[in-house]
Design a protein around this motif. Structure first.
Motif, PDB file in Angstrom:
ATOM      1  N   LYS A   6      -0.748 -12.186   4.552  1.00 36.59           N
ATOM      2  CA  LYS A   6      -0.671 -11.389   5.509  1.00 36.59           C
ATOM      3  C   LYS A   6      -1.034  -9.926   5.474  1.00 36.59           C
ATOM      4  CE  LYS A   6       2.267 -14.663   8.138  1.00 36.59           C
ATOM      5  NZ  LYS A   6       3.585 -14.898   8.786  1.00 36.59           N
ATOM      6  N   TYR A   7      -1.677  -9.234   6.438  1.00 39.24           N
ATOM      7  CA  TYR A   7      -2.159  -7.815   5.956  1.00 39.24           C
ATOM      8  C   TYR A   7      -1.243  -7.107   7.174  1.00 39.24           C
ATOM      9  CZ  TYR A   7      -5.319  -8.727   2.442  1.00 39.24           C
ATOM     10  OH  TYR A   7      -5.833  -9.086   1.175  1.00 39.24           O
ATOM     11  N   ALA A   8      -0.986  -5.926   7.020  1.00 42.10           N
ATOM     12  CA  ALA A   8      -0.348  -5.018   7.918  1.00 42.10           C
ATOM     13  C   ALA A   8      -1.090  -3.564   7.870  1.00 42.10           C
ATOM     14  CB  ALA A   8       1.074  -4.817   7.987  1.00 42.10           C
ATOM     15  N   LEU A   9      -1.241  -3.177   9.100  1.00 44.52           N
ATOM     16  CA  LEU A   9      -2.062  -1.764   9.009  1.00 44.52           C
ATOM     17  C   LEU A   9      -0.901  -0.733   9.714  1.00 44.52           C
ATOM     18  CD1 LEU A   9      -4.062   0.618   9.297  1.00 44.52           C
ATOM     19  CD2 LEU A   9      -4.562  -0.355  11.745  1.00 44.52           C
ATOM     20  N   PHE A  30       3.855  -8.277   2.557  1.00 40.03           N
ATOM     21  CA  PHE A  30       2.568  -8.001   3.312  1.00 40.03           C
ATOM     22  C   PHE A  30       1.886  -7.078   2.378  1.00 40.03           C
ATOM     23  CE2 PHE A  30       5.251  -8.868   7.142  1.00 40.03           C
ATOM     24  CZ  PHE A  30       4.276  -9.438   7.769  1.00 40.03           C
ATOM     25  N   HIS A  31       0.376  -7.509   2.512  1.00 38.51           N
ATOM     26  CA  HIS A  31      -0.483  -6.554   1.930  1.00 38.51           C
ATOM     27  C   HIS A  31      -0.800  -5.514   2.922  1.00 38.51           C
ATOM     28  CE1 HIS A  31      -1.338  -9.672  -0.947  1.00 38.51           C
ATOM     29  NE2 HIS A  31      -1.413 -10.412  -0.247  1.00 38.51           N
ATOM     30  N   LEU A  32      -1.200  -4.308   2.765  1.00 40.46           N
ATOM     31  CA  LEU A  32      -0.963  -3.023   3.392  1.00 40.46           C
ATOM     32  C   LEU A  32      -2.554  -2.320   3.273  1.00 40.46           C
ATOM     33  CD1 LEU A  32       2.305  -1.727   2.028  1.00 40.46           C
ATOM     34  CD2 LEU A  32       2.136  -2.893   4.145  1.00 40.46           C
ATOM     35  N   TYR A  33      -2.629  -1.895   4.600  1.00 40.54           N
ATOM     36  CA  TYR A  33      -3.536  -0.913   4.822  1.00 40.54           C
ATOM     37  C   TYR A  33      -2.837   0.363   5.213  1.00 40.54           C
ATOM     38  CZ  TYR A  33      -7.045  -4.572   5.845  1.00 40.54           C
ATOM     39  OH  TYR A  33      -7.822  -5.678   5.567  1.00 40.54           O
ATOM     40  N   ILE A  43       0.460   9.812  -0.342  1.00 39.44           N
ATOM     41  CA  ILE A  43      -0.140   8.404  -0.481  1.00 39.44           C
ATOM     42  C   ILE A  43      -0.188   8.012  -1.790  1.00 39.44           C
ATOM     43  CG2 ILE A  43      -2.299   7.178  -0.296  1.00 39.44           C
ATOM     44  CD1 ILE A  43      -0.673   7.077   2.255  1.00 39.44           C
ATOM     45  N   GLN A  44      -0.519   9.073  -2.522  1.00 35.10           N
ATOM     46  CA  GLN A  44      -0.662   8.622  -4.035  1.00 35.10           C
ATOM     47  C   GLN A  44       0.964   8.207  -4.565  1.00 35.10           C
ATOM     48  OE1 GLN A  44      -2.420  11.896  -6.337  1.00 35.10           O
ATOM     49  NE2 GLN A  44      -4.289  11.673  -5.144  1.00 35.10           N
ATOM     50  N   LEU A  45       1.955   8.707  -4.307  1.00 30.15           N
ATOM     51  CA  LEU A  45       3.333   8.787  -4.627  1.00 30.15           C
ATOM     52  C   LEU A  45       3.731   7.060  -3.966  1.00 30.15           C
ATOM     53  CD1 LEU A  45       4.834  12.066  -4.174  1.00 30.15           C
ATOM     54  CD2 LEU A  45       4.483  10.995  -6.375  1.00 30.15           C
ATOM     55  N   LEU A  46       3.380   7.114  -2.863  1.00 29.18           N
ATOM     56  CA  LEU A  46       3.702   5.631  -2.127  1.00 29.18           C
ATOM     57  C   LEU A  46       2.809   4.695  -2.780  1.00 29.18           C
ATOM     58  CD1 LEU A  46       4.773   3.869  -0.009  1.00 29.18           C
ATOM     59  CD2 LEU A  46       3.041   4.506   1.568  1.00 29.18           C
ATOM     60  N   GLN A  47       1.383   4.689  -3.371  1.00 28.05           N
ATOM     61  CA  GLN A  47       0.885   3.776  -3.840  1.00 28.05           C
ATOM     62  C   GLN A  47       1.633   3.366  -5.387  1.00 28.05           C
ATOM     63  OE1 GLN A  47      -3.356   5.564  -3.282  1.00 28.05           O
ATOM     64  NE2 GLN A  47      -3.650   3.581  -3.654  1.00 28.05           N
ATOM     65  N   GLU A  48       2.150   4.351  -5.892  1.00 28.20           N
ATOM     66  CA  GLU A  48       2.817   4.134  -7.267  1.00 28.20           C
ATOM     67  C   GLU A  48       4.103   3.565  -6.822  1.00 28.20           C
ATOM     68  OE1 GLU A  48       2.352   4.899 -10.501  1.00 28.20           O
ATOM     69  OE2 GLU A  48       0.346   5.403  -9.748  1.00 28.20           O
ATOM     70  N   ALA A  49       4.761   3.858  -5.936  1.00 27.58           N
ATOM     71  CA  ALA A  49       6.196   3.172  -5.599  1.00 27.58           C
ATOM     72  C   ALA A  49       5.690   1.638  -5.166  1.00 27.58           C
ATOM     73  CB  ALA A  49       6.818   3.708  -4.216  1.00 27.58           C
ATOM     74  N   LEU A  50       4.624   1.409  -4.623  1.00 30.63           N
ATOM     75  CA  LEU A  50       4.329   0.055  -4.289  1.00 30.63           C
ATOM     76  C   LEU A  50       3.739  -0.965  -5.369  1.00 30.63           C
ATOM     77  CD1 LEU A  50       2.669   0.909  -0.874  1.00 30.63           C
ATOM     78  CD2 LEU A  50       4.487  -0.409  -1.008  1.00 30.63           C
ATOM     79  N   ARG A  51       3.512  -0.485  -6.523  1.00 27.01           N
ATOM     80  CA  ARG A  51       3.231  -1.055  -7.488  1.00 27.01           C
ATOM     81  C   ARG A  51       4.206  -1.996  -7.965  1.00 27.01           C
ATOM     82  NH1 ARG A  51      -1.582   0.948  -9.736  1.00 27.01           N
ATOM     83  NH2 ARG A  51      -1.994   3.187  -9.433  1.00 27.01           N
ATOM     84  N   HIS A  52       5.494  -1.955  -7.659  1.00 28.46           N
ATOM     85  CA  HIS A  52       6.589  -2.824  -7.895  1.00 28.46           C
ATOM     86  C   HIS A  52       6.294  -4.132  -7.174  1.00 28.46           C
ATOM     87  CE1 HIS A  52       8.692   0.360 -10.207  1.00 28.46           C
ATOM     88  NE2 HIS A  52       8.548   1.092  -9.045  1.00 28.46           N
ATOM     89  N   PHE A  53       5.545  -4.208  -6.027  1.00 28.22           N
ATOM     90  CA  PHE A  53       5.332  -5.544  -5.462  1.00 28.22           C
ATOM     91  C   PHE A  53       3.993  -5.845  -5.507  1.00 28.22           C
ATOM     92  CE2 PHE A  53       8.191  -2.427  -3.120  1.00 28.22           C
ATOM     93  CZ  PHE A  53       9.129  -3.024  -2.985  1.00 28.22           C
ATOM     94  N   ASP A  54       3.827  -7.233  -5.550  1.00 21.52           N
ATOM     95  CA  ASP A  54       2.645  -8.067  -5.765  1.00 21.52           C
ATOM     96  C   ASP A  54       1.985  -8.079  -4.531  1.00 21.52           C
ATOM     97  OD1 ASP A  54       0.526  -8.991  -7.104  1.00 21.52           O
ATOM     98  OD2 ASP A  54       1.648 -11.420  -6.776  1.00 21.52           O
ATOM     99  N   VAL A  55       1.228  -7.030  -4.128  1.00 27.00           N
ATOM    100  CA  VAL A  55       0.561  -6.603  -2.787  1.00 27.00           C
ATOM    101  C   VAL A  55      -0.580  -5.590  -3.027  1.00 27.00           C
ATOM    102  CG1 VAL A  55       2.720  -7.208  -1.508  1.00 27.00           C
ATOM    103  CG2 VAL A  55       2.006  -4.718  -1.988  1.00 27.00           C
ATOM    104  N   ASP A  56      -1.635  -6.063  -2.138  1.00 21.18           N
ATOM    105  CA  ASP A  56      -2.700  -5.251  -2.267  1.00 21.18           C
ATOM    106  C   ASP A  56      -2.284  -3.886  -1.399  1.00 21.18           C
ATOM    107  OD1 ASP A  56      -4.154  -7.054  -3.732  1.00 21.18           O
ATOM    108  OD2 ASP A  56      -4.908  -8.070  -1.837  1.00 21.18           O
TER     109      ASP A  56
END
Length: 244
Positions: A6-9, A30-33, A43-56
């Motif tokens: 599932k994807y969330a925008l 959820f995979h994320l847009y 956004i770069q900092l958020l992407q780093e934080a999201l690396r802990h989750f197995d999501v796109d």
């Protein structure tokens, strides 16, 4: 919890509330847009934080005061199961001092662009087995606020839009709901002085402002299977500040 991909925008994902919504939905798988306007660093900092989750994680830059933003998002999104509109800006001052441009920008960011965007995304959302539309409104959209007249108007429009759309698309199983926070401890609310904040706290029964992560948790609930029978509702997150 997640039975399929599932994807969330999330619009406005670079803001304090958008960030916490992204983290809460990532925890659910959820995979994320991630839509943002100018804050590349956030956004770069958020992407780093999201690396802990197995999501796109797919960042999308778009200016909601520019009509080309719709085309930019349309081209970038292939599947979407959850739409969260958290993008926003405020105006604090006398209504009579607002310029036409400032009024138009508030309307575009909070109402016009998300409505246009949803027109194009509805077929994708309705194909989902768990389509969700969630707007982040405000207590001011329910009760109004002096010095934030136009902001109150667009937040109220979001609530009215969601109630009507919820009825129109209910048979598809796609739900439409609103999270209506009171005062949230975010950078956007740093314009208030300490004296003004203290005065506000005396009106809130729980005697504190909401945390951005609490808004994220409310959105995660509305996006979950546990909220599949909840639509057309305004979920108040205000510490008891407004009840009816």
């Amino acid at each position: 919890m997640m039975q399929d991909t599932k994807y969330a925008l999330i619009t406005g994902a670079s803001g304090d509330i958008g960030r916490e919504i992204a983290l809460s939905l990532a925890k659910q798988g959820f995979h994320l847009y991630l839509h943002y306007y100018r804050n590349d660093a956030a956004i770069q900092l958020l992407q780093e934080a999201l690396r802990h989750f197995d999501v796109d994680v797919i960042p999308i830059q778009a200016d909601f005061t520019n009509s080309e933003a719709i085309a930019t998002l349309q081209e970038a999104i292939f599947q979407v199961d959850v739409f969260v509109h958290a993008a926003g800006t405020s105006y604090y001052g006398l209504f009579q001092d607002m310029s036409e441009l400032e009024m138009k920008q508030l309307w575009d960011i909070h109402v016009h662009v998300p409505m246009q965007l949803l027109q194009s995304l509805l077929p994708k959302l309705q194909r989902s087995t768990a389509g969700r539309i969630i707007f982040i409104s405000s207590i001011w959209g329910e009760v109004g606020a002096a010095m934030e007249v136009a902001y109150s108007a667009v937040k109220g429009a979001q609530i009215a839009f969601c109630k009507a759309l919820a009825q129109e698309i209910a048979l598809s199983g796609t739900t439409v709901n609103v999270v209506s926070p009171g005062m949230v401890d975010t950078k956007m609310n740093q314009l208030f002085s300490e004296e003004e904040k203290s005065a506000l706290l005396t009106e809130i029964p729980l005697s504190r402002f909401a945390k951005p992560e609490e808004v994220g948790e409310a959105v995660a609930f509305l996006a979950s299977d546990g909220a599949r029978y909840m639509t057309g509702q305004t979920l108040r997150l205000n510490g008891g500040w407004f009840m009816r």
